[in-house]
Write a protein that holds these residues in place. Structure first.
Motif, PDB file in Angstrom:
ATOM      1  N   ALA A 154       0.865  -1.179   0.000  1.00  0.00           N
ATOM      2  CA  ALA A 154       0.000   0.000   0.000  1.00  0.00           C
ATOM      3  C   ALA A 154       0.899   1.226   0.000  1.00  0.00           C
ATOM      4  N   SER A 155       0.529   2.228  -0.747  1.00  0.00           N
ATOM      5  CA  SER A 155       1.328   3.449  -0.824  1.00  0.00           C
ATOM      6  C   SER A 155       0.871   4.449   0.224  1.00  0.00           C
ATOM      7  N   GLU A 156       1.722   5.447   0.464  1.00  0.00           N
ATOM      8  CA  GLU A 156       1.357   6.515   1.395  1.00  0.00           C
ATOM      9  C   GLU A 156       0.066   7.196   0.969  1.00  0.00           C
ATOM     10  N   GLU A 157      -0.017   7.534  -0.316  1.00  0.00           N
ATOM     11  CA  GLU A 157      -1.187   8.246  -0.808  1.00  0.00           C
ATOM     12  C   GLU A 157      -2.456   7.403  -0.679  1.00  0.00           C
ATOM     13  N   GLU A 158      -2.339   6.111  -0.942  1.00  0.00           N
ATOM     14  CA  GLU A 158      -3.500   5.224  -0.810  1.00  0.00           C
ATOM     15  C   GLU A 158      -4.016   5.215   0.636  1.00  0.00           C
ATOM     16  N   ARG A 160      -3.459   7.509   2.936  1.00  0.00           N
ATOM     17  CA  ARG A 160      -3.919   8.852   3.283  1.00  0.00           C
ATOM     18  C   ARG A 160      -5.351   9.079   2.781  1.00  0.00           C
ATOM     19  N   GLU A 161      -5.604   8.690   1.560  1.00  0.00           N
ATOM     20  CA  GLU A 161      -6.945   8.861   0.989  1.00  0.00           C
ATOM     21  C   GLU A 161      -7.964   7.966   1.689  1.00  0.00           C
ATOM     22  N   HIS A 162      -7.539   6.795   2.107  1.00  0.00           N
ATOM     23  CA  HIS A 162      -8.431   5.902   2.838  1.00  0.00           C
ATOM     24  C   HIS A 162      -8.853   6.530   4.157  1.00  0.00           C
ATOM     25  N   VAL A 163      -7.910   7.136   4.856  1.00  0.00           N
ATOM     26  CA  VAL A 163      -8.200   7.776   6.141  1.00  0.00           C
ATOM     27  C   VAL A 163      -9.199   8.911   5.960  1.00  0.00           C
ATOM     28  N   LYS A 164      -9.056   9.672   4.898  1.00  0.00           N
ATOM     29  CA  LYS A 164      -9.920  10.825   4.661  1.00  0.00           C
ATOM     30  C   LYS A 164     -11.377  10.436   4.414  1.00  0.00           C
ATOM     31  N   LYS A 165     -11.628   9.162   4.139  1.00  0.00           N
ATOM     32  CA  LYS A 165     -13.002   8.709   3.938  1.00  0.00           C
ATOM     33  C   LYS A 165     -13.788   8.667   5.241  1.00  0.00           C
ATOM     34  N   SER A 166     -13.090   8.558   6.366  1.00  0.00           N
ATOM     35  CA  SER A 166     -13.791   8.404   7.643  1.00  0.00           C
ATOM     36  C   SER A 166     -13.535   9.530   8.641  1.00  0.00           C
ATOM     37  N   ILE A 167     -12.465  10.318   8.444  1.00  0.00           N
ATOM     38  CA  ILE A 167     -12.205  11.439   9.345  1.00  0.00           C
ATOM     39  C   ILE A 167     -11.823  12.671   8.523  1.00  0.00           C
ATOM     40  N   SER A 168     -11.809  13.815   9.158  1.00  0.00           N
ATOM     41  CA  SER A 168     -11.506  15.071   8.460  1.00  0.00           C
ATOM     42  C   SER A 168     -10.114  15.041   7.842  1.00  0.00           C
ATOM     43  N   GLY A 169      -9.982  15.698   6.708  1.00  0.00           N
ATOM     44  CA  GLY A 169      -8.728  15.675   5.963  1.00  0.00           C
ATOM     45  C   GLY A 169      -7.534  16.191   6.741  1.00  0.00           C
ATOM     46  N   TYR A 170      -7.736  17.208   7.618  1.00  0.00           N
ATOM     47  CA  TYR A 170      -6.599  17.772   8.351  1.00  0.00           C
ATOM     48  C   TYR A 170      -6.034  16.780   9.367  1.00  0.00           C
ATOM     49  N   LYS A 171      -6.808  15.726   9.690  1.00  0.00           N
ATOM     50  CA  LYS A 171      -6.342  14.714  10.638  1.00  0.00           C
ATOM     51  C   LYS A 171      -5.535  13.609   9.950  1.00  0.00           C
ATOM     52  N   ALA A 172      -5.613  13.550   8.639  1.00  0.00           N
ATOM     53  CA  ALA A 172      -4.906  12.496   7.910  1.00  0.00           C
ATOM     54  C   ALA A 172      -3.396  12.672   8.052  1.00  0.00           C
ATOM     55  N   PRO A 173      -2.635  11.589   8.107  1.00  0.00           N
ATOM     56  CA  PRO A 173      -1.176  11.700   8.247  1.00  0.00           C
ATOM     57  C   PRO A 173      -0.563  12.506   7.113  1.00  0.00           C
ATOM     58  N   ARG A 174       0.282  13.456   7.450  1.00  0.00           N
ATOM     59  CA  ARG A 174       1.018  14.211   6.434  1.00  0.00           C
ATOM     60  C   ARG A 174       2.266  13.448   6.004  1.00  0.00           C
ATOM     61  N   SER A 175       2.674  12.499   6.837  1.00  0.00           N
ATOM     62  CA  SER A 175       3.805  11.638   6.482  1.00  0.00           C
ATOM     63  C   SER A 175       3.542  10.249   7.041  1.00  0.00           C
ATOM     64  N   ILE A 176       4.004   9.240   6.299  1.00  0.00           N
ATOM     65  CA  ILE A 176       3.806   7.849   6.687  1.00  0.00           C
ATOM     66  C   ILE A 176       5.126   7.104   6.543  1.00  0.00           C
ATOM     67  N   GLU A 177       5.453   6.350   7.563  1.00  0.00           N
ATOM     68  CA  GLU A 177       6.698   5.581   7.606  1.00  0.00           C
ATOM     69  C   GLU A 177       6.349   4.105   7.716  1.00  0.00           C
ATOM     70  N   PHE A 178       6.926   3.290   6.861  1.00  0.00           N
ATOM     71  CA  PHE A 178       6.660   1.854   6.889  1.00  0.00           C
ATOM     72  C   PHE A 178       7.797   1.133   7.619  1.00  0.00           C
ATOM     73  N   VAL A 179       7.433   0.295   8.581  1.00  0.00           N
ATOM     74  CA  VAL A 179       8.420  -0.441   9.372  1.00  0.00           C
ATOM     75  C   VAL A 179       8.009  -1.909   9.435  1.00  0.00           C
ATOM     76  N   ASP A 180       8.961  -2.758   9.847  1.00  0.00           N
ATOM     77  CA  ASP A 180       8.667  -4.188   9.986  1.00  0.00           C
ATOM     78  C   ASP A 180       7.938  -4.508  11.279  1.00  0.00           C
ATOM     79  N   ALA A 181       8.178  -3.697  12.319  1.00  0.00           N
ATOM     80  CA  ALA A 181       7.536  -3.930  13.614  1.00  0.00           C
ATOM     81  C   ALA A 181       7.558  -2.649  14.431  1.00  0.00           C
ATOM     82  N   LEU A 182       6.616  -2.517  15.349  1.00  0.00           N
ATOM     83  CA  LEU A 182       6.561  -1.371  16.248  1.00  0.00           C
ATOM     84  C   LEU A 182       7.204  -1.748  17.584  1.00  0.00           C
ATOM     85  N   PRO A 183       7.891  -0.810  18.230  1.00  0.00           N
ATOM     86  CA  PRO A 183       8.466  -1.109  19.553  1.00  0.00           C
ATOM     87  C   PRO A 183       7.349  -1.291  20.571  1.00  0.00           C
TER      88      PRO A 183
END
Length: 205
Positions: A154-158, A160-183
């Motif tokens: 999945a791309s950052e833009e994909e 981001r656009e998915h998030v905007k379908k359910s919450i206000s656009g200003y709340k959508a992530p302005r940056s997205i980082e992909f990792v293998d695992a969260l601490p």
């Protein structure tokens, strides 16, 4: 929470029967008082998000040999939980987020859990965490750290656009980082402080 002995609210049978209240934390238990206050400790209007404070005989007396932390948590007889939430007209408490996890971006408050829920609804997202990171323009920007489902892209833009379908656009992530695992902690809780620390020097880069 442990400091409240540990129960402050209860969701009774009537709340479980009503879909509108199943996501709530219930109403104040018989032995407990709950208020929502602003940064100055002033109670806010019904339905407004603020800090959840608790009062009652079940609340702790203080932290053992930690007077400064006790003074910070217990103020004028109320336990300041550090959790954000709102109480509706029927007295039901809805949790918004940890106050320290709230992101202030461009003069707006964004609750990370709301963005995380929107992200997690995408079929490619296995896990995610949302934090505020320093931003020259916005003060803080909404930043998402995402673990994808193995073998799924999945791309950052994909996202981001998915998030905007359910919450206000200003709340959508302005940056997205992909990792293998969260601490995570030993209890499996995501350690957002480690994620924030990794971006602490972002303004100097």
């Amino acid at each position: 929470m442990t400091e409240s002995g540990p129960i402050a609210t209860l969701l009774g049978p009537e709340g479980h029967r009503d879909p509108a209240y199943r996501r709530s934390a219930g109403r104040a238990a018989p032995h407990s008082e709950i208020r929502i206050v602003d940064a100055d400790g002033i109670e806010v209007p019904t339905g407004t998000v603020g800090e959840i404070v608790i009062r009652g005989g079940h609340v702790m007396l203080g932290y053992w040999e930690r007077p400064e932390e006790t003074a910070e948590a217990l103020r004028e007889g109320w336990l300041h939980t550090g959790d954000g939430g709102r109480i509706d007209a029927d007295g039901y408490l809805f949790i918004a987020d940890r106050m320290k996890d709230m992101i202030k971006t461009g003069g707006e408050n964004v609750y990370s859990i709301e963005v995380e829920n929107a992200l997690a609804s995408h079929p490619a997202v296995a896990n995610c965490a949302v934090i505020g990171v320093p931003d020259r323009t916005w003060g803080e920007r909404v930043h998402a750290v995402v673990v994808l489902v193995p073998g799924v892209q999945a791309s950052e833009e994909e996202l981001r656009e998915h998030v905007k379908k359910s919450i206000s656009g200003y709340k959508a992530p302005r940056s997205i980082e992909f990792v293998d695992a969260l601490p995570t902690s030993g209890a499996g809780k995501v350690l957002k402080r480690e994620l924030r620390a990794a971006h602490r020097d972002a303004l100097s880069n």
